[in-house]
Scaffold this active site. Structure first.
Site, short mmCIF file in Angstrom:
data_model
loop_
_atom_site.label_atom_id
_atom_site.label_comp_id
_atom_site.label_asym_id
_atom_site.label_seq_id
_atom_site.Cartn_x
_atom_site.Cartn_y
_atom_site.Cartn_z
N THR A 13 -12.07 25.90 25.31
CA THR A 13 -13.18 25.18 24.70
C THR A 13 -13.58 23.96 25.52
OG1 THR A 13 -12.32 25.87 22.58
CG2 THR A 13 -13.95 24.11 22.54
N VAL A 14 -12.62 23.06 25.74
CA VAL A 14 -12.96 21.82 26.45
C VAL A 14 -13.20 22.10 27.93
CG1 VAL A 14 -12.26 19.43 26.89
CG2 VAL A 14 -11.50 20.56 24.80
N LYS A 105 -2.94 15.47 23.52
CA LYS A 105 -2.31 14.41 22.70
C LYS A 105 -0.89 14.77 22.30
CE LYS A 105 -5.16 16.90 19.85
NZ LYS A 105 -6.56 17.13 19.72
N GLU A 129 -8.52 9.99 28.01
CA GLU A 129 -9.46 9.52 26.99
C GLU A 129 -9.66 10.53 25.85
OE1 GLU A 129 -11.22 6.26 26.97
OE2 GLU A 129 -10.98 7.13 24.99
N VAL A 132 -7.43 11.07 22.13
CA VAL A 132 -7.61 10.44 20.81
C VAL A 132 -9.10 10.24 20.56
CG1 VAL A 132 -7.10 8.44 19.35
CG2 VAL A 132 -5.46 9.13 21.11
N GLY A 134 -11.62 12.31 20.44
CA GLY A 134 -12.61 13.16 21.14
C GLY A 134 -13.49 12.38 22.09
N ILE A 136 -14.92 9.45 21.56
CA ILE A 136 -14.95 7.99 21.34
C ILE A 136 -14.11 7.31 22.43
CG2 ILE A 136 -14.37 6.14 19.72
CD1 ILE A 136 -14.33 8.30 17.49
N GLU A 190 -8.38 25.17 11.74
CA GLU A 190 -7.77 26.33 12.40
C GLU A 190 -7.26 27.29 11.33
OE1 GLU A 190 -6.21 26.04 15.89
OE2 GLU A 190 -7.28 24.19 16.33
N LYS A 205 -1.80 11.10 17.70
CA LYS A 205 -2.80 10.14 18.18
C LYS A 205 -2.35 8.71 17.93
CE LYS A 205 -6.34 13.64 17.62
NZ LYS A 205 -7.15 14.32 16.62
N1 LIG Z 1 -11.09 21.38 21.25
C1 LIG Z 1 -11.29 20.08 21.03
O1 LIG Z 1 -12.22 19.68 20.34
C2 LIG Z 1 -10.36 19.07 21.64
C3 LIG Z 1 -10.66 17.70 21.51
C4 LIG Z 1 -9.83 16.75 22.09
C5 LIG Z 1 -8.70 17.18 22.78
N2 LIG Z 1 -8.42 18.52 22.87
C6 LIG Z 1 -7.23 18.92 23.63
O2 LIG Z 1 -7.69 19.58 24.80
C7 LIG Z 1 -6.75 20.58 25.18
C8 LIG Z 1 -7.47 21.92 25.27
O3 LIG Z 1 -8.02 22.23 24.01
P1 LIG Z 1 -9.03 23.45 23.83
O4 LIG Z 1 -9.56 23.33 22.46
O5 LIG Z 1 -9.96 23.55 24.96
O6 LIG Z 1 -7.99 24.68 23.87
P2 LIG Z 1 -8.31 26.21 24.14
O7 LIG Z 1 -9.70 26.55 23.77
O8 LIG Z 1 -7.20 26.99 23.52
O9 LIG Z 1 -8.19 26.33 25.72
C9 LIG Z 1 -7.00 26.32 26.42
C10 LIG Z 1 -7.12 27.31 27.55
O10 LIG Z 1 -5.97 27.19 28.39
C11 LIG Z 1 -5.46 28.49 28.64
N3 LIG Z 1 -4.03 28.43 28.95
C12 LIG Z 1 -2.99 28.33 28.09
N4 LIG Z 1 -1.83 28.33 28.78
C13 LIG Z 1 -2.14 28.42 30.08
C14 LIG Z 1 -1.38 28.49 31.27
N5 LIG Z 1 -0.05 28.47 31.23
N6 LIG Z 1 -2.02 28.58 32.43
C15 LIG Z 1 -3.38 28.62 32.49
N7 LIG Z 1 -4.16 28.57 31.39
C16 LIG Z 1 -3.55 28.48 30.20
C17 LIG Z 1 -5.74 29.24 27.36
O11 LIG Z 1 -5.65 30.62 27.55
P3 LIG Z 1 -5.27 31.55 26.26
O12 LIG Z 1 -6.35 31.34 25.28
O13 LIG Z 1 -5.22 32.92 26.83
O14 LIG Z 1 -3.94 31.06 25.76
C18 LIG Z 1 -7.15 28.77 27.05
O15 LIG Z 1 -8.11 29.50 27.76
C19 LIG Z 1 -5.64 20.52 24.14
O16 LIG Z 1 -4.60 19.71 24.60
C20 LIG Z 1 -6.32 19.88 22.94
O17 LIG Z 1 -5.42 19.21 22.09
C21 LIG Z 1 -9.22 19.47 22.33
#
Ligand SMILES: NC(=O)c1ccc[n+]([C@@H]2O[C@H](COP(=O)([O-])OP(=O)(O)OC[C@H]3O[C@@H](n4cnc5c(N)ncnc54)[C@H](OP(=O)(O)O)[C@@H]3O)[C@@H](O)[C@H]2O)c1
Length: 430
Positions: A13-14, A105, A129, A132, A134, A136, A190, A205
């Site tokens: 996603t990110v 986080k 950044e 915590v 998103g 902000i 989720e 956070k």
């Molecule tokens: N989403 C938000 O709004 C948000 C906001 C702030 C912070 N964050 C933080 O940002 C980070 C990413 O979040 P996200 O929502 O983008 O997660 P996500 O959509 O699950 O994306 C993570 C990606 O990393 C891949 N991945 C997992 N293990 C891996 C590995 N060993 N090697 C290479 N790629 C790997 C996953 O593949 P698979 O799907 O195949 O496992 C997936 O494509 C997290 O730490 C989250 O806490 C997210």
């Protein structure tokens, strides 16, 4: 230096938001950073999933070694999430002198000390950044904008899922479970929402905010954590009648030379700045000795808000690289005036309490007698209409009381034959 090469691990996603911004805003970002930001490698476990973005296939790899330790990659962006192997990847990158941007986080809350120390030893920058709030910019504000202050209070609504649920319970008068299923349908919760609704995500956070705001490292085990799954529609309604709303707050407070760190549902007066934060929005209130109260508000999650923070970190880091000022901003400065974390038992707050008791003479007197014995004085009482089986809710607001006195009093009260359900106590924030 006129270009900075970036390796991204985690094209989810990110990650997609970051790649899109680097692609679509390249010229603008170059002007702002003073150097070209070049995305050299994107690593993920698989690339079959549809991602709504076109990228040059040559950038894609499943082999993380194309990034870690590659002397051609200056900055490693970790957006894969989780603790392992994210920790090992980051430590490897740091060891080989690569700078880090992460949004993780959970990892920083659990393993931050080792990661930060390692970055310091190696003389590399680590920016986080998006970890915590998103989009902000609270991390930068604590590290830089408010650095002249001694911070005494940080109060955060830092979990959008919980805030959405509590807001929906209030505005639609629905139960916790109905609000949760609505949040799931809208993509705000989720499938397994326990990290969010049980307060763990907020605690992650809070650990980061406490380190930066107070210069005091806390472990997750130091934080008192209580989620929102026991909050009922009745409590939301009664709180409203007393002039309060219920929010899941992450709280860090300096009290004398100790630090309170806790996450729990909290009654906030309707006049409090944070009481109007609704839905999935996040807000963090920070009070410092010079600045007074400040409020940071915005989208706490989502592809673009999180990517906004990650890309801003990239620009910050690129500027440090360009102007040879890596390490310019310390991650935190240890505040030796804070001696320890205050035990939850010793925390003093006002309380909202709800008893479910049999409607018969003398019950209220017994309850107030026990509260008095434990040095808890009542500020106001409301006895609600009788419900089924002669059980009436009795709702009280207390003056400040110690947590351990309150817990002991509730244990004793709950043993009374007239009490029919476990009593509910919710702390009140001034
Ligand atoms: N989403 C938000 O709004 C948000 C906001 C702030 C912070 N964050 C933080 O940002 C980070 C990413 O979040 P996200 O929502 O983008 O997660 P996500 O959509 O699950 O994306 C993570 C990606 O990393 C891949 N991945 C997992 N293990 C891996 C590995 N060993 N090697 C290479 N790629 C790997 C996953 O593949 P698979 O799907 O195949 O496992 C997936 O494509 C997290 O730490 C989250 O806490 C997210």
């Amino acid at each position: 230096m006129d270009k900075i090469n970036i390796g991204l691990i985690g094209f989810g996603t990110v990650g997609v938001g970051v790649v899109r911004a680097l692609k679509e805003k390249a010229a603008q970002l170059e002007k702002k950073a003073g150097v070209r930001l070049i995305l050299k490698v994107i690593c993920d476990k698989e690339f079959r999933r549809k991602r709504n973005i076109k990228v040059d296939k040559k950038l894609l790899t499943r082999d993380v070694n194309k990034i870690l330790g590659n002397p051609d990659i200056h900055i490693v962006v970790e957006l894969m999430g989780g603790i392992h192997p994210a920790k090992e990847f980051i430590l490897r990158a740091i060891k080989s002198g690569q700078h880090i941007v992460t949004a993780n986080k959970a990892l920083l809350a659990q393993e931050g000390e080792e990661i930060f120390k390692s970055a310091q030893r190696q003389g590399v920058d680590i920016f986080f950044e998006a970890s915590v709030g998103g989009g902000i910019p609270i991390i930068k504000s604590l590290r830089e904008g408010l650095i002249s202050n001694e911070i005494d209070t940080v109060l955060g609504i830092v979990n959008g899922t919980s805030n959405y649920i509590l807001s929906a319970m209030e505005s639609e008068d629905i139960s916790f479970y109905d609000a949760l299923s609505e949040a799931k349908k809208k993509g705000y919760a989720e499938k397994n929402p326990s990290l969010d609704i049980e307060g763990i995500d907020s605690a992650h956070k809070l650990a980061i905010l406490t380190l930066l705001g107070f210069g005091f490292p806390v472990e997750l085990g130091d934080i008192y954590i209580e989620g929102i799954s026991n909050i009922s529609q009745n409590d939301i309604r009664y709180a409203q009648e007393f002039g309060y709303v219920i929010k899941l707050l992450a709280i860090a407070k300096r009290v004398d030379n100790e630090l309170e760190v806790r996450v729990h549902p909290t009654l906030l007066s309707k006049e409090h700045l944070l009481s109007s934060i609704r839905g999935v929005y996040n807000a963090i209130y920070v009070h410092g000795d010079m600045v007074g109260g400040t409020l940071f508000y915005g989208r706490g999650a989502g592809q673009n808000p999180a990517a906004s923070s990650v890309v801003s970190d990239l620009i910050d880091l690129a500027r440090n690289l360009k102007y040879n000022s890596i390490g310019r901003t310390p991650i935190f400065i240890r505040d030796k005036s804070i001696k320890k974390i205050r035990k939850m038992d010793e925390v003093e707050t006002r309380y909202y309490i709800r008893f479910s008791c049999i409607d018969k003479p003398g019950v209220l007197a017994k309850i107030s007698g026990i509260l008095g014995k434990h040095k808890i004085s009542i500020a106001s009482v409301a006895q609600k209409e009788r419900r089924k089986a002669r059980i009436v809710p009795v709702v009280m607001m207390t003056h400040e009381a110690k947590e351990k006195n309150m817990q002991r009093a509730l244990e004793e009260i709950d043993r009374l034959s007239a009490i029919r359900r476990k009593s509910i106590a919710i702390r009140v924030e001034r």
